[in-house]
Design a protein around this motif. Sequence first.
Motif, PDB file in Angstrom:
ATOM      1  N   LEU A 163      58.237  70.855  15.296  1.00  0.00           N
ATOM      2  CA  LEU A 163      59.535  71.494  15.159  1.00  0.00           C
ATOM      3  C   LEU A 163      60.611  70.378  15.452  1.00  0.00           C
ATOM      4  O   LEU A 163      61.578  70.446  14.730  1.00  0.00           O
ATOM      5  CB  LEU A 163      59.605  72.761  15.958  1.00  0.00           C
ATOM      6  CG  LEU A 163      58.793  74.043  15.508  1.00  0.00           C
ATOM      7  CD1 LEU A 163      58.573  74.934  16.712  1.00  0.00           C
ATOM      8  CD2 LEU A 163      59.479  74.526  14.279  1.00  0.00           C
ATOM      9  N   GLY A 164      60.135  69.677  16.183  1.00  0.00           N
ATOM     10  CA  GLY A 164      61.394  68.494  16.796  1.00  0.00           C
ATOM     11  C   GLY A 164      61.328  67.526  15.556  1.00  0.00           C
ATOM     12  O   GLY A 164      62.714  67.254  15.085  1.00  0.00           O
ATOM     13  N   GLN A 165      60.453  67.167  14.727  1.00  0.00           N
ATOM     14  CA  GLN A 165      60.586  66.575  13.689  1.00  0.00           C
ATOM     15  C   GLN A 165      61.298  66.969  12.640  1.00  0.00           C
ATOM     16  O   GLN A 165      62.114  66.317  11.809  1.00  0.00           O
ATOM     17  CB  GLN A 165      59.190  65.918  13.391  1.00  0.00           C
ATOM     18  CG  GLN A 165      58.293  65.217  14.161  1.00  0.00           C
ATOM     19  CD  GLN A 165      56.889  64.935  13.351  1.00  0.00           C
ATOM     20  OE1 GLN A 165      56.024  65.706  12.892  1.00  0.00           O
ATOM     21  NE2 GLN A 165      56.644  63.768  13.471  1.00  0.00           N
ATOM     22  N   ASN A 219      60.126  69.344  26.183  1.00  0.00           N
ATOM     23  CA  ASN A 219      59.283  67.903  26.065  1.00  0.00           C
ATOM     24  C   ASN A 219      58.779  67.655  24.498  1.00  0.00           C
ATOM     25  O   ASN A 219      58.934  66.657  24.152  1.00  0.00           O
ATOM     26  CB  ASN A 219      58.050  67.814  26.993  1.00  0.00           C
ATOM     27  CG  ASN A 219      58.400  67.614  28.542  1.00  0.00           C
ATOM     28  OD1 ASN A 219      59.758  67.213  28.995  1.00  0.00           O
ATOM     29  ND2 ASN A 219      57.541  67.975  29.499  1.00  0.00           N
ATOM     30  N   GLY A 220      58.204  68.703  24.091  1.00  0.00           N
ATOM     31  CA  GLY A 220      57.609  68.695  22.709  1.00  0.00           C
ATOM     32  C   GLY A 220      58.696  68.285  21.627  1.00  0.00           C
ATOM     33  O   GLY A 220      58.526  67.560  20.764  1.00  0.00           O
ATOM     34  N   THR A 261      68.901  73.129  13.164  1.00  0.00           N
ATOM     35  CA  THR A 261      69.404  72.552  14.444  1.00  0.00           C
ATOM     36  C   THR A 261      68.443  73.279  15.703  1.00  0.00           C
ATOM     37  O   THR A 261      67.797  74.214  15.562  1.00  0.00           O
ATOM     38  CB  THR A 261      70.726  72.978  15.057  1.00  0.00           C
ATOM     39  OG1 THR A 261      71.053  74.386  15.075  1.00  0.00           O
ATOM     40  CG2 THR A 261      71.556  72.414  13.674  1.00  0.00           C
ATOM     41  N   LYS A 262      68.454  72.648  16.959  1.00  0.00           N
ATOM     42  CA  LYS A 262      67.848  73.158  17.920  1.00  0.00           C
ATOM     43  C   LYS A 262      68.269  74.663  18.204  1.00  0.00           C
ATOM     44  O   LYS A 262      67.574  75.414  18.724  1.00  0.00           O
ATOM     45  CB  LYS A 262      67.858  72.323  19.204  1.00  0.00           C
ATOM     46  CG  LYS A 262      66.979  72.383  20.234  1.00  0.00           C
ATOM     47  CD  LYS A 262      67.063  71.438  21.603  1.00  0.00           C
ATOM     48  CE  LYS A 262      66.507  71.722  22.932  1.00  0.00           C
ATOM     49  NZ  LYS A 262      66.449  70.825  23.873  1.00  0.00           N
ATOM     50  N   LYS A 319      61.865  64.843  17.981  1.00  0.00           N
ATOM     51  CA  LYS A 319      62.959  64.183  17.645  1.00  0.00           C
ATOM     52  C   LYS A 319      63.284  62.773  17.490  1.00  0.00           C
ATOM     53  O   LYS A 319      63.696  62.160  16.552  1.00  0.00           O
ATOM     54  CB  LYS A 319      64.195  64.787  18.189  1.00  0.00           C
ATOM     55  CG  LYS A 319      64.463  66.449  17.874  1.00  0.00           C
ATOM     56  CD  LYS A 319      65.414  66.967  19.073  1.00  0.00           C
ATOM     57  CE  LYS A 319      66.779  66.216  18.897  1.00  0.00           C
ATOM     58  NZ  LYS A 319      67.767  66.686  19.768  1.00  0.00           N
ATOM     59  N   ASP A 320      62.403  62.090  18.565  1.00  0.00           N
ATOM     60  CA  ASP A 320      62.529  60.831  18.468  1.00  0.00           C
ATOM     61  C   ASP A 320      61.334  60.024  17.443  1.00  0.00           C
ATOM     62  O   ASP A 320      61.072  58.953  17.312  1.00  0.00           O
ATOM     63  CB  ASP A 320      61.896  60.276  20.092  1.00  0.00           C
ATOM     64  CG  ASP A 320      62.923  60.470  21.046  1.00  0.00           C
ATOM     65  OD1 ASP A 320      64.217  60.689  20.473  1.00  0.00           O
ATOM     66  OD2 ASP A 320      62.581  60.662  22.155  1.00  0.00           O
ATOM     67  N   SER A 321      60.514  61.179  16.984  1.00  0.00           N
ATOM     68  CA  SER A 321      59.560  60.344  15.988  1.00  0.00           C
ATOM     69  C   SER A 321      59.532  61.226  14.438  1.00  0.00           C
ATOM     70  O   SER A 321      58.541  61.845  14.223  1.00  0.00           O
ATOM     71  CB  SER A 321      57.756  60.684  16.543  1.00  0.00           C
ATOM     72  OG  SER A 321      57.890  60.026  17.859  1.00  0.00           O
TER      73      SER A 321
END
Length: 703
Positions: free
Chosen positions: A215-217, A253-254, A225-226, A259-261
């Motif tokens: 979901l972050g990706q 954390n997940g 958006t978050k 989001k960073d990857s």
Amino acid sequence: MNLTDINELDTFKAALEYASSGIPVFPCREKRPLTSHGFKDASTNLDQVKAWWQQFPDANIGSPTGLNSFVLDVDLPDGPASLADLEKANGSLPETLEQITGSGGKHLFFKLPQDIKIKNTAGKIGKGLDIRGSGGYVILPPSLHPSQQKYQWQGNATLQEAPAWLVEKIIGKGSKYLPDSFDNAPASARSHLKTIASAKEGQRNDTLNASCFSLGQLIAQGDFTKKEIIKYIYAAAEATGLPTAEYFKTIQNGIEAGKDSPKSGVAALKRSLKELNVFPWPIVDRAMFYGFAGEFVEFATEYSEADPIAVLATFLSRFGVEAGRSPFVLAGEQQHARVNAVLVGQSSKARKGTSFMPIRELFKFSEDEWKLSHVSHGPLSSGEGLIFAVRDERTEYIVDRQKGSGKDVTVDLGIKDKRLFVLDQEFAGALSCSKRDGNTLSSIIRALFDGHKVEPLTKTSKITATDPHVAIVTHITTHELSSKMDTVEAFNGFANRFLWLCVRRPKLVAFPTALDEKKLQSFRMRLLDILKSSVEYNEICFDPEARTFWADIYPSLSQDRPGLPGAIMNRAETNTIRLALLYALLDSSSEITITHLKSALAFWDYCEQSTHFIFGEVEFDSTERRIIEALREVDEMDTRALYDVFSRNITKRRLENALSSLIASSRIVVEKRKTGIRGRPKNIFSLYEKNELNENKSDVPDE
């Protein structure tokens, strides 16, 4: 009104009664939806419902399930016994809303339980017992079953809640109730949310972490958006039974790790996706069936499977040819009563061909009554062939060598009557011919539409046609059209010389009856009087009211329209004037009135709707079309296979541009697929419609 009173209504009035009560409905032929998107088109809008049943007066009534209720479908012969066994073991069902189906079974309606999504199942809870829930629909009384028995409401019980044991049987013992609110979550997130909520004990935290990473990706690539997704993640995590402090930390954390990857490849392509534009089947405005034309079409289709739209278009085109070049409207240049039409059916069962039969019978005049125009049944193959059918007299200067003198000699008497009606039932063949090098069919059709003197430049015999009066009606299926039509033919003015009309079989008539000869003769004599008056007219003008109305609507008709449909509709004002002239002539009127204009606009509006339905909103070139054709033949292809489609005679940039355009318009989808432990992932392409079909296999009607 009590439900049992609806049993006595016809389906049109019943459909209005349901819609007025807030029950969405849509028309069906037996159990098959007649709308483009089936139960998804269901509506409570009374104007929409009226339009449907005016188009399909004998249609059955469909209604989607899974909105506020679900249905227990008890089929014969096994259903009643299976239900009796269930009730004996678990307790009796409450007396609830019930209907008897046309096959003799019954439908029991229950309120949809709160926070539970019930889907379609077949035989899961017992032999002959099916469930109609989300993604399904049922047929409502007083619809007619193929057995000729009507669906009927039974008693006057109200909608009741289903007992807990029935719900548990349907969704499975021990299943977690997934919040209905997930349906409001962003589409690309729903599968991850349901994965979280259904995680088994011992795997809950790992599942939550992995899903939040994904979901972050999706957040990173801009799907949502978050802030838009976080409440749904919390709801899904809570359904697992994890302690709040534990799942809160895992979620944060997940998401941040995801989001960073951000994903590459397919994710980048998804960012360019546009919303898919889907157009419904055109809605008929009854104004297009004005006057003599409408009366005859109603008579001709009463006991026939022919589409009234197809009969109307064929009649107007044929009538315009018979009326000749004498009557005209002066709009920039002379516009004559001459229209071409393409009848587009979704299959060969659209009964396009049956539309000409009543027209053929109507125009059976004796030589003394009326000199009929020439009728050709094609096929359209070359422009020279069309010109030859309406060619001028041709003379040649012949020299007598013995006398040493010469004179003009008629070598071809030509065709005196320049009226020609072409009925070509295989437009696909004409499209194929028009693409051959040197073929002049497209350019000649354009010239004939404009009505000027046609003089094709040929090397051999020189043929010309002065003041030709030619109209064409032709037929094609949507599948043939998609494989044959080239964008260049749309933009070079070939396609916008035709009125494009969606047609289909409106009803089933096992034993069509011949037209009543007495009534047919009455129409024939009326038409003869109309034709005789038409040839007496020259310039037809707008009356004052119509002139003002035309000035008001002209700017919107004349505006440029974007894309492929726009190129096909860019003769809106010309075609509307010609249609208005036809309606005026059929009224034996020496002026175009506002009524004639409104009828013409109603016809043109159906053409516009049809054009959007047939061609959509996107432009596609030959490269894109070849990709689509190749993917129709196989389930999926990788990049190497796509290069092979073009015999590797295509640049990387051109292929990439075509693929990007197809993905952006949601006509194909791409998936990154690993080829081995260390192998590079491949892009795998497939048709959007095939993926959509696999996802919607639960869209099952009642039995």
